[in-house]
Design an enzyme around this catalytic site. Structure first.
Site, short mmCIF file in Angstrom:
data_model
loop_
_atom_site.label_atom_id
_atom_site.label_comp_id
_atom_site.label_asym_id
_atom_site.label_seq_id
_atom_site.Cartn_x
_atom_site.Cartn_y
_atom_site.Cartn_z
N HIS A 1 -11.17 -4.71 11.35
CA HIS A 1 -10.08 -5.30 10.59
C HIS A 1 -9.70 -6.60 11.28
O HIS A 1 -8.80 -6.66 12.11
CB HIS A 1 -8.89 -4.33 10.55
N ASP B 1 -10.27 -11.17 6.82
CA ASP B 1 -9.71 -9.82 6.93
C ASP B 1 -10.66 -8.73 7.42
O ASP B 1 -10.26 -7.88 8.18
CB ASP B 1 -9.15 -9.40 5.57
N ARG C 1 1.55 -11.88 -2.22
CA ARG C 1 0.16 -12.12 -1.82
C ARG C 1 -0.50 -13.12 -2.76
O ARG C 1 -0.14 -13.27 -3.93
CB ARG C 1 -0.63 -10.82 -1.87
N LYS D 1 -8.92 -2.15 0.21
CA LYS D 1 -8.80 -1.32 1.41
C LYS D 1 -9.56 -0.01 1.27
O LYS D 1 -9.98 0.57 2.28
CB LYS D 1 -7.33 -1.08 1.73
N LYS E 1 -3.15 -13.26 11.33
CA LYS E 1 -4.61 -13.17 11.29
C LYS E 1 -5.21 -14.16 10.30
O LYS E 1 -6.16 -14.88 10.62
CB LYS E 1 -5.00 -11.73 10.94
N THR E 2 -4.67 -14.20 9.10
CA THR E 2 -5.17 -15.13 8.08
C THR E 2 -4.79 -16.55 8.41
O THR E 2 -5.63 -17.47 8.36
CB THR E 2 -4.62 -14.74 6.70
N SER F 1 -1.21 -6.84 9.19
CA SER F 1 -0.61 -7.80 8.26
C SER F 1 0.65 -8.40 8.88
O SER F 1 1.49 -7.70 9.44
CB SER F 1 -0.25 -7.11 6.95
N ARG G 1 0.82 -1.20 0.00
CA ARG G 1 0.00 0.00 0.00
C ARG G 1 0.86 1.26 0.00
O ARG G 1 1.90 1.31 0.66
CB ARG G 1 -0.92 0.02 1.22
#
Length: 533
Positions: free
Chosen positions: A220, A257, A322, A201, A242-243, A238, A61
């Site tokens: 989030h 997410d 990704r 996002k 989390k994933t 990130s 980003r």
């Protein structure tokens, strides 16, 4: 203006705004977009049938190039300390130049939902210059039923033109890259970046602005549900897991997410996953690994070997490689994207100081304190210019996507924890045995074991200690986990060095929280760490 595609659309692009486009191709499905991306040389087919794409200089980003239009709607509702403002005049010129830039181009239009709950979802139209971007967003948002498209009326439009370059003098931008959000016009303009995450996002940021007015907490976080119907939320930036940790073969994945928490329960904003691929392992992350090897998955900035197989250990392009794929590529994914009220809320943090325990239980007041703090380590490659983990505080575990003041979301979280009785846990997936560079990363199998014990309620019965600095409860023993790991001080060679690091980290927490102190009540201020004199 010609409209071509799989079917004729009942609500074409506004000719007054977008009439300069030669062709608008509507709502192509996965195989069609995949084939077009290959035909247009936008990517390479891997040995498994995935699509590998490269995004050039933007491999994450562009946080400093994101703007919110400042107008009568946002003047007193947006957290301007955290969001860069763009004037209405600059946005009007930017929109005009976007339209001009679209002349002669083929555009790929996807009509999608953001939000699984029909009571709160919004209709999103994404107009993309690249076929693979249309494929990406088709995965990441939710796909309407075919019959619903005939009457689709967008509530938010996202225009994604990687070949457009902004002019700072004309558009009020910082550089040629721009991500501009106009909440009043419900319009997002993205230019001079091929990183597809900007699209998703931007939609998330818009939902974070809109949903609190409907008494919905936008989050989030990832979410899953167990066989007995128990619901768990996983917050974290990130790289904190989390994933990975929410993709558990023993639990049904709701989403990886972005979610909303309403009086109805939990609902996923998205219809797909956007997983980090660096060092992806079939042993530690079998579901995600398998999804990355399926037809049509978009592999962003992933290295391929001589036989076009992905090499997830090679970070020559970026450490932020990704994979984007539809949620159903995870075998145990929820078909509805909805579940009941949460039973457990987990805050994931990658503690670069090696101070925090692998798991601790928080009161609702401590939960709000840590939610507003959002402590973690910024993972290398997630944002431009970050080459190694750095300690950081990101409010609500997602400050870049929070247009309102964090206290708005924090109060909503504390209230929902109290009303539902959900347990809240702080889980450190970062370092132990010393700080980054000296200690070691928390073993993922132990983290999984601790989480499983928490989600199954087994930590409710174990003896605990109260941390003298942070005040939270820490288990003294958990079956299958080395007790030494539960007390990070015991993992350090020099306990006095640990004590100094703990005091340092506690002081950092308090210094950061000072900016929120006037926005919370005394019970939350009292949940701050106590720094020994």
């Amino acid at each position: 203006m010609r409209h071509e595609g799989r079917f004729n659309h009942a609500n074409p692009l506004d000719p007054d705004m977008f009439g300069l486009a030669d062709v608008a191709i509507y709502n192509l499905i996965q195989p069609e977009l995949f084939e077009l991306a290959i035909a247009r040389n936008e990517g390479v087919v891997t040995a498994d049938g995935a699509l590998r794409v490269l995004t050039g200089q933007h491999t994450g980003r562009s946080a400093n190039d994101k703007f919110v239009v400042r107008d009568e709607l946002t003047e007193h509702t947006v957290w301007w300390d955290n969001n860069a403002a763009m004037s209405e005049e600059h946005f009007a010129r930017l929109k005009q130049d976007f339209v001009r830039h679209m002349r002669g181009k083929t555009l790929f239009v996807q009509d999608l939902y953001a939000g699984a709950d029909p009571d709160y979802r919004i209709r999103v139209r994404v107009v993309a210059e690249n076929a693979w971007h249309a494929l990406f967003i088709r995965y990441l948002l939710r796909r309407p039923e075919f019959a619903d498209l005939a009457t689709f009326r967008e509530e938010l439009t996202v225009i994604d033109l990687p070949s457009f370059k902004a002019d700072p003098a004309l558009h009020g931008t910082r550089s040629s890259t721009v991500i501009a959000l106009n909440f009043r016009e419900r319009l997002v303009l993205i230019g001079d970046t091929s990183y597809a995450g900007e699209m998703k996002k931007s939609v998330f940021t818009t939902l974070n602005f809109l949903l609190p007015d409907q008494n919905v907490l936008p989050m989030h976080c990832s979410a899953n549900v167990g066989e007995k119907g128990d619901v768990a939320l996983f917050f974290g930036l990130s790289g904190t897991g989390k994933t990975t940790l929410s993709s558990d073969s023993t639990r049904t994945l709701i989403g990886d997410d972005e979610h909303g928490w309403s009086d109805n329960g939990i609902f996923n904003f998205e219809g797909g996953c956007y997983a980090k691929t660096l060092n992806l392992s079939p042993k530690a992350e079998p579901e995600i690994y398998a999804a990355c090897r399926r037809f049509g998955t978009v592999l962003e900035n992933v290295v391929l070997d001589d036989v076009r197989a992905p090499d997830f250990s090679d970070d020559r392009y970026t450490q932020n490689g990704r994979a984007a794929y539809p949620l159903h590529y995870i075998p145990n994914a929820s078909r509805t994207g909805m579940a009941g009220q949460p039973d457990n809320v987990i805050f994931l943090t990658a503690d670069a100081f090696g101070v925090l325990p692998p798991i601790a239980r928080l009161t609702p007041e401590q939960a709000m304190f840590h939610f507003l703090s959002g402590y973690t380590a910024k993972v290398a490659g997630t944002e431009k210019g970050v080459t190694e983990p750095q300690a950081t505080f990101s409010a609500c575990f997602g400050a870049p996507f929070m247009p309102r003041h964090p206290a708005v979301y924090g109060e909503m979280l504390k209230g929902r924890l109290r009303r539902t009785g959900a347990a809240c846990w702080l889980v450190n997936t970062g370092w132990t045995g010393g700080p980054y560079g000296e200690g070691y990363r928390m073993p993922i199998m132990e983290t999984r074991a601790l989480l499983r014990a928490a989600l199954e309620g087994r930590l409710n019965e174990v003896p605990t200690r109260t941390d003298p600095i942070f005040g939270f409860e820490v288990p003294l023993e958990v079956p299958g986990v080395d007790p030494k790991l539960l007390n990070p001080r015991d993992t350090w060679k020099d306990p006095a060095a640990y004590d100094e690091q703990a005091r340092k980290l506690a002081a950092m927490f308090n210094e950061n929280f000072a900016r929120f102190a006037d926005h919370v009540d005394e019970s939350v201020r009292a949940a701050a760490p106590k720094v020994p004199v």
